[in-house]
Design a protein around this motif. Structure first.
Motif: not given
Lengths: 358, 358
Positions: A93-98, A191, B94, B96-99, B121-122
């Motif tokens: 998800m783009n707003h949460m860390t893996p 998140c 892994n 950090m959020t993509p955002t 958000r990307p």
């Protein structure tokens, strides 16, 4: 000289494999699992019973395969704790860390409190991660939190080959009268940066009591069969935090029935309702601001009518101070960062403590 | 009836395109950019001058292509703010959020303070995101933070077709005497959930003063050419936070020279050093605990020798209280979550304020 360098090089290159070879892995199935409402699930790390497979709406059922709020308890004297696990979907998800979405999170009991050790960071669907190393070889109680937004197909715990691992010696967190939370994506842990920072996990540590997380992202629509599952648990407190998902119409239509399912089986158990958070972008997005207002009117109106009808042991938590005053506690206006999760715990934990004492 | 349904369906399906068509995009190059030490960069959204391309170590040069700490300032009366941007690498981490890694983050000036509006958000390398909608059509000052762990090839800002967009009317944050930070992955913003939560960005908002972020993940190794770049800025304060990366040997060898490059050009500018954080897993990982201790001895030893030699306007910030006492402020023991970023800002901001006043 050249020969020495070659031997040194080989030793260096083989070091990770060598160290890994010294670890012995144990299936986590051997150790107690916390955070489940029911035992009858298809696989171990799931949150709804098999019986709901063709009863619950498809998204609710699928989200119940996510291991939010589940944790493994064990104790060990190993100097290293490693893990191998396979996720169900390999979600991103783009707003949460893996790490929050599909990783692991290890805590240990230090001086009367649960303390963060480190996280198990995922690399893909199948993962292997050393969580901590170089510890003194002393016996410790551990709690390993499972992924918030993915499922776990298999999980094993690696320790030094010569170390011991066993079921917990101390009955912590307390398992009698757990607290059962029902809610949305936020409650499922969106998140948090790592699983231990979902607010239900923070609150569980602070109270040192088992919590059952029934958060279903986008789907806290007051489905009655979820209330039925909750009612199977002899809970200390029920916390109902569905307003971010349910529409005001759904609240007027279904909230009282959902409540009655719990109340009929548990006449005296405290039941806490929580208002819709004042999402940080509502200061600018007027449509969101109106919606929050409408939903909070709805939930307070039904709550008041329950009071008027003489219902006891019900409580409402205002969202006014939930996210603090600086507007910084979300990643997207809606979903809580670790900062927001801590602030939610600061608000809700004292209320739970108070009603538990009564 | 059937015809009505078809028309309704077409209207519904075309609504996003219709709304999008109402937006007009402006190249962000038309608006002021904050957070750069130097103007002579290959592309606009980069942090080191062209002249260092074959001087700096390769990883430092590559990381300087990341837009950490950069922000666009504009004002607009639009009811919607949207963005289109293309990232340089489409990075994914892994923890950090993509955002935070490759997204955008919008703030606006409300009642004398910068306030979070929402994040962009990307979805991939090329992105389009509506950050906020449904606002009242009033003129507002905006600050748009750029990605922390990726570069930006192009960026444009979308507003209502009939709305206005222009360069800021107010000279905020203050651009004279900016604060220049030098540091590691943490300083570059690892692992803030969104760009605005990197601690340098938090501190910049609190002080309402421009900050230049020279954080280079894993590479704050006291490279002298970075000190040269920093010395080109007529800074209010220099903050040197390199200890998490530099070895104790490197600290003994290079710290004084690095310092002298700044001091020679700026005889009176306050220079703050910051100790290695007490990483949360150091409580368990004895190797890490020893390393932190060794490095902090090194930095304090060199600092003391500078003091002994009569150096003025130098300060050391102890890391003892940096991350709080609950052990919860990191995602992996090392990198700060938003919670850790806020705690760092709480510690460092008052010191900067104090030395700025002198």
């Amino acid at each position: 000289m050249k020969r020495h360098i070659i031997i040194l090089l080989i030793t260096f290159l083989c070091l990770p494999e060598y160290l890994e070879a010294q670890l012995k892995y144990y299936d986590a199935a051997e150790f107690p699992l916390y955070g489940k409402a029911t035992k009858n699930t298809e696989n171990r790390y799931e949150r709804l019973p098999d019986s709901l497979k063709h009863v619950s709406r498809k998204p609710v059922w699928n989200l119940s395969r996510n291991s939010a709020g589940l944790a493994i308890r064990f104790c060990s004297n190993s100097t290293t704790i490693a893990t191998k696990w396979e996720n169900l979907n390999n979600n991103l998800m783009n707003h949460m860390t893996p790490t929050g979405t599909k990783g692991l999170d290890l805590y240990t009991w230090v001086d009367g409190a649960w303390r963060f050790v480190n996280s198990g960071r995922p690399t893909g669907k199948v993962n292997q991660a050393t969580i901590i190393a170089n510890m003194e070889p002393v016996e410790r109680e551990y709690m390993l939190y499972l992924p918030l937004y993915d499922g776990v197909i298999s999980l094993s715990i690696g320790i030094d080959a010569e170390a011991s691992i066993s079921v917990p010696r101390t009955a912590i967190p307390v398992r009698t009268k757990p607290i059962v939370f029902y809610g949305t994506s936020i409650l499922q842990g969106g998140c948090a940066n790592r699983p231990g920072m979902a607010h239900t996990n923070i609150i569980s540590r602070r109270l040192n009591r088992e919590i059952i997380n029934l958060g279903f992202s986008g789907n806290a629509l007051l489905d009655y069969e979820i209330a039925e599952v909750m009612s199977l648990v002899d809970a200390g407190v029920y916390v109902l935090d569905f307003v971010p998902n349910a529409s005001s119409d759904q609240i007027y239509e279904k909230m009282e029935t959902f409540y009655r399912i719990l109340r009929d089986k548990h006449p005296r158990t405290p039941i806490i309702f929580i208002e819709d958070p004042v999402f940080t972008h509502a200061l600018f997005d007027k449509k969101i601001a109106i919606e929050i207002n409408k939903k909070n009117k709805a939930v307070n109106s039904v709550f008041k009518s329950l009071k008027t009808k003489g219902e006891k042991n019900i409580y409402m938590i205002s969202s006014e101070k939930m996210l603090g005053e600086d507007g910084e506690a979300t990643v997207d206006g809606i979903h809580f960062t670790d900062l927001g999760m801590m602030r939610y715990a600061d608000l809700v934990c004292p209320v739970i403590k108070k009603v538990l004492k009564k």
